[in-house]
Design a protein around this motif. Structure first.
Motif, mmCIF file in Angstrom:
data_model
loop_
_atom_site.group_PDB
_atom_site.id
_atom_site.type_symbol
_atom_site.label_atom_id
_atom_site.label_comp_id
_atom_site.label_asym_id
_atom_site.label_seq_id
_atom_site.Cartn_x
_atom_site.Cartn_y
_atom_site.Cartn_z
ATOM 1 N N GLY A 1 0.796 -1.213 0.000
ATOM 2 C CA GLY A 1 0.000 0.000 0.000
ATOM 3 C C GLY A 1 0.827 1.260 0.000
ATOM 4 N N GLN A 2 2.006 1.193 0.601
ATOM 5 C CA GLN A 2 2.899 2.349 0.621
ATOM 6 C C GLN A 2 3.373 2.673 -0.796
ATOM 7 O OE1 GLN A 2 6.022 0.934 3.132
ATOM 8 N NE2 GLN A 2 4.861 1.192 5.025
ATOM 9 N N ASN A 3 3.839 1.631 -1.475
ATOM 10 C CA ASN A 3 4.339 1.835 -2.837
ATOM 11 C C ASN A 3 3.208 2.277 -3.767
ATOM 12 O OD1 ASN A 3 6.392 1.501 -4.996
ATOM 13 N ND2 ASN A 3 4.973 -0.103 -5.675
ATOM 14 N N GLU A 4 2.034 1.728 -3.557
ATOM 15 C CA GLU A 4 0.897 2.064 -4.430
ATOM 16 C C GLU A 4 0.525 3.544 -4.312
ATOM 17 O OE1 GLU A 4 -2.556 -0.269 -3.661
ATOM 18 O OE2 GLU A 4 -3.691 0.567 -5.351
ATOM 19 N N GLN A 5 0.482 4.041 -3.084
ATOM 20 C CA GLN A 5 0.113 5.453 -2.939
ATOM 21 C C GLN A 5 1.176 6.374 -3.523
ATOM 22 O OE1 GLN A 5 1.462 7.971 -0.905
ATOM 23 N NE2 GLN A 5 2.966 6.843 0.304
ATOM 24 N N MET A 6 2.436 5.985 -3.335
ATOM 25 C CA MET A 6 3.521 6.828 -3.846
ATOM 26 C C MET A 6 3.510 6.841 -5.370
ATOM 27 S SD MET A 6 5.861 8.418 -1.882
ATOM 28 C CE MET A 6 5.177 9.859 -2.651
ATOM 29 N N THR A 7 3.259 5.673 -5.946
ATOM 30 C CA THR A 7 3.197 5.586 -7.403
ATOM 31 C C THR A 7 2.068 6.446 -7.948
ATOM 32 O OG1 THR A 7 4.109 3.339 -7.347
ATOM 33 C CG2 THR A 7 2.925 3.998 -9.342
ATOM 34 N N ALA B 1 -4.318 13.940 -1.425
ATOM 35 C CA ALA B 1 -3.329 12.905 -1.113
ATOM 36 C C ALA B 1 -3.780 12.061 0.072
ATOM 37 C CB ALA B 1 -1.973 13.547 -0.820
ATOM 38 N N MET B 2 -4.389 12.694 1.077
ATOM 39 C CA MET B 2 -4.871 11.932 2.236
ATOM 40 C C MET B 2 -5.913 10.901 1.794
ATOM 41 S SD MET B 2 -3.201 12.936 4.920
ATOM 42 C CE MET B 2 -1.692 13.616 4.213
ATOM 43 N N GLY B 3 -6.751 11.275 0.829
ATOM 44 C CA GLY B 3 -7.739 10.331 0.314
ATOM 45 C C GLY B 3 -7.085 9.150 -0.382
ATOM 46 N N ILE B 4 -6.051 9.425 -1.177
ATOM 47 C CA ILE B 4 -5.343 8.338 -1.872
ATOM 48 C C ILE B 4 -4.625 7.443 -0.862
ATOM 49 C CG2 ILE B 4 -3.372 7.875 -3.401
ATOM 50 C CD1 ILE B 4 -4.272 10.292 -5.070
ATOM 51 N N LEU B 5 -4.055 8.041 0.154
ATOM 52 C CA LEU B 5 -3.399 7.244 1.195
ATOM 53 C C LEU B 5 -4.387 6.284 1.845
ATOM 54 C CD1 LEU B 5 -1.260 10.130 2.662
ATOM 55 C CD2 LEU B 5 -0.309 7.928 1.997
ATOM 56 N N ASN C 1 -3.364 2.947 3.762
ATOM 57 C CA ASN C 1 -2.481 3.652 4.697
ATOM 58 C C ASN C 1 -3.310 4.456 5.700
ATOM 59 O OD1 ASN C 1 0.373 3.249 3.365
ATOM 60 N ND2 ASN C 1 -1.012 3.778 1.684
ATOM 61 N N LEU C 2 -2.668 4.937 6.733
ATOM 62 C CA LEU C 2 -3.329 5.703 7.790
ATOM 63 C C LEU C 2 -3.015 7.190 7.607
ATOM 64 C CD1 LEU C 2 -4.938 5.691 10.471
ATOM 65 C CD2 LEU C 2 -2.738 5.426 11.656
#
Length: 453
Positions: free
Chosen positions: A64-70, A365-369, A374-375
Motif C-alpha cells: 500500500g505504501q508503494n501504491e500510494q507513492m506511485t 493525497a490523504m484520500g489516496i493514502l 495507509n493511515l
C-alpha cells in the motif's frame, strides 16, 4: 516504519553519524543552510519552472505504501508535464545506510524521507544538510493544515539541539500507532472477548498459554521490533510526561524509576514464561507477523503499517486494538508520524521540492493514502473504512490522539539510543540483563546525552 514505523537504526548509520556529530557539537555546527525567510518570495507556480527532474528518495516499499507513492507521483507529473520524478525507493534499513552518504555527496537528491530521530533528522539538521521549511510552511499554510501535536515530530532548533519545537524540517503523510493485532477466530476458540484494558490483555495472554497456544508473536533478530512491544508496556505503567522527555531526549526525566523497571520486568517475564514464540532474538520480523496469517499465535504487537498486509492475508479475521491502562480511559502508546519528507540543502530546486511535498500531503493525497490502505495523518476519522482491521486502526489512532497520549519512539532520544535500546532489549529477552541493569543502560545513554547539551 519501516517497516513503516520508526525503527532503531543500525551500527553502520550510527557510526557514520558519529563522525558528523563529532564535528558538530552544540553551538558549533556548520552554518545553517540558505532558505527563504518567513515572508520571502516563494515561487509556487510549478508550471513556470521549466523542464526539470525532481529526485526523490523514499522508503515506501510495501504494497500500500508503494501504491500510494506511485499514484501520487503519476498525478504530480500529469498536473505538471514539465516535471519528471526520478524515484529511488529503498527499504527503511537500506535508506538508513545510504542516505547520510547521499546527502554529503555532490549529487544529492532533492527530496528525501528522513527518520525523525536525533540520530537521523537531528544529525542532518546539525550538519546543515536539510532546509528549514518555515518559509514554505507560511506560503502553503502547513501550520494550519497540520495540528501542532503532529508538526512537533518534525521540528528541531536550527542547531539541532532541541527536538519537538523550532523550525519545520519535513512533513509526514501518515500517522502511526503501535498496538495489538489479533486473530478473531483464535479469540473465539479460546472463549475470549476483546480485552478492555491492560489487565484484561495480560489475562488473555495467560489464558492462551494455558490452552497451548503461542500467545504473542515476536521476531527480534533486527533488534528494533522488541521496542514496539516494550513501548506499549511502558505506556501502561509509566507517566506519559516522563516517557515524552525520555523519547525526545529532553532533560528532566530518568530511566531509573520503579515504573520503568516494572515495564522492563514485564517484558522479561513474558519471555521467561513462554508467552512468545521460541527464539525471538533469532526470528526475523517478517517471519513473525507472517505466522499470524498462517494461523499461528494469538496476538502480535506491532505498528499500524502492518494492517494492510495482514488484512490482505487474513481478511476479516484480523483485528487491532490498543488496551488502555484502565478501561474507559484513553490509551497511551507508542506512535507518531511516518517518516517526514524533507528538502535537502543541496537541491537546486527548493521551490519545486516544497511544491511536491505540499502535493503529496494535501487533502486529495490523504484520500489516496486511505484508499491504498495507509493511515492518513490528517482528518483520520474522515477516511475510516466501514469494516476490517483498517477501521480498527483508524479508530484507535483517532481515539489515542483525542483521548489518550501518542508517545514518541524511544530511539528518537539520542544519536546512539537506537543501538542502546536494541541491544538492551535483546539482553533483557535473553536474560543477560535484569530489569535494573536494563534501565541503568538506558539511563547512561539518555543522561549522557542530555547532560552533555
Amino acid at each position: 516504519m519501516f517497516p513503516r514505523g520508526k525503527t532503531f537504526t543500525g551500527t553502520l548509520i550510527a557510526a557514520a553519524l558519529a563522525l558528523t556529530l563529532a564535528a558538530c557539537t552544540p553551538g558549533s555546527e556548520a552554518p545553517a543552510p540558505s532558505a527563504p525567510a518567513t515572508g520571502a518570495a516563494i515561487n509556487k507556480d510549478v508550471a513556470s519552472m521549466g523542464d526539470v527532474t525532481l529526485t526523490v528518495w523514499d522508503q515506501e516499499v510495501r504494497g500500500g505504501q508503494n501504491e500510494q507513492m506511485t499514484k501520487l507521483n503519476a498525478a504530480f507529473e500529469a498536473k505538471y508535464p514539465n516535471v519528471s520524478i526520478k524515484r529511488n525507493s529503498q527499504s527503511f534499513e537500506d535508506l538508513g545506510k545510504t542516505l547520510r552518504l547521499a546527502l554529503s555527496g555532490t549529487d544529492a537528491p532533492d527530496v528525501v524521507q528522513a527518520n525523525n530521530a536525533r540520530n537521523t533528522m537531528g544529525a542532518f539538521v546539525k550538519a546543515g544538510q536539510l532546509l528549514p521549511l518555515d518559509g514554505w510552511a507560511d506560503a502553503y499554510g502547513w501550520n494550519e493544515r497540520y495540528p501542532a501535536s503532529v508538526l512537533k515530530y518534525s521540528q528541531y532548533s536550527t542547531d539541532g539541539t532541541t527536538f519537538g519545537s523550532g523550525s519545520i524540517y519535513g512533513l509526514p503523510q501518515v500517522g502511526e500507532i503501535v498496538g495489538v493485532f489479533y486473530s478473531k477466530k483464535k479469540l473465539e476458540s479460546l472463549d475470549l472477548t476483546l480485552p478492555a484494558d491492560w489487565a484484561g490483555f495480560e489475562s488473555a495472554i495467560v489464558t492462551a498459554k494455558e490452552a497451548g497456544e503461542t500467545p504473542l508473536l515476536l521476531g527480534n533478530i533486527e533488534k528494533w521490533p522488541a521496542g514496539h512491544v516494550f513501548g506499549p508496556i511502558q505506556g501502561a505503567k509509566v507517566p506519559p510526561e516522563q516517557i515524552e522527555k525520555l523519547g525526545f531526549g529532553n532533560a528532566g526525566a530518568s530511566w531509573i524509576t520503579p515504573e520503568n523497571q516494572a515495564a522492563a520486568q514485564t517484558l522479561a517475564d513474558w519471555n521467561a514464561k513462554g508467552y512468545f514464540n521460541k527464539g525471538v532474538n533469532g526470528t526475523e520480523y517478517d517471519a513473525a507477523w507472517q505466522k499470524l496469517t498462517k494461523g499461528e499465535g494469538v496476538f502480535l504487537m506491532g505498528g499500524s503499517w502492518m494492517a494492510a498486509d495482514l488484512a490482505d492475508a487474513m481478511g476479516e479475521d484480523v483485528g487491532f486494538f490498543v488496551p488502555p491502562a484502565t478501561a474507559g480511559d484513553g490509551a497511551q502508546t507508542t506512535g507518531g508520524t511516518g517518516l517526514p519528507f524533507t528538502v535537502t540543502a543541496k537541491t537546486k530546486n527548493p521551490d519545486l521540492a516544497a511544491a511536491y511535498i505540499d502535493f503529496i500531503t494535501n487533502d486529495e493525497a490523504m484520500g489516496i493514502l486511505a484508499d491504498t490502505g495507509n493511515l492518513p495523518v490528517l482528518n483520520t476519522s474522515t477516511y475510516a473504512p466501514e469494516t476490517g482491521a483498517l477501521k480498527d486502526v483508524f479508530t484507535a489512532f483517532e481515539s489515542v490522539t483525542t483521548d489518550g497520549v501518542l508517545l514518541p519512539y524511544l530511539d528518537y532520544a539520542t544519536p546512539t539510543m537506537g543501538d542502546t535500546l536494541g541491544d538492551s532489549l535483546q539482553g533483557l529477552l535473553e536474560g543477560k540483563l535484569d530489569a535494573p541493569a536494563f534501565t541503568e543502560a538506558m539511563e547512561a545513554d539518555y543522561a549522557g546525552f542530555t547532560q552533555g547539551k
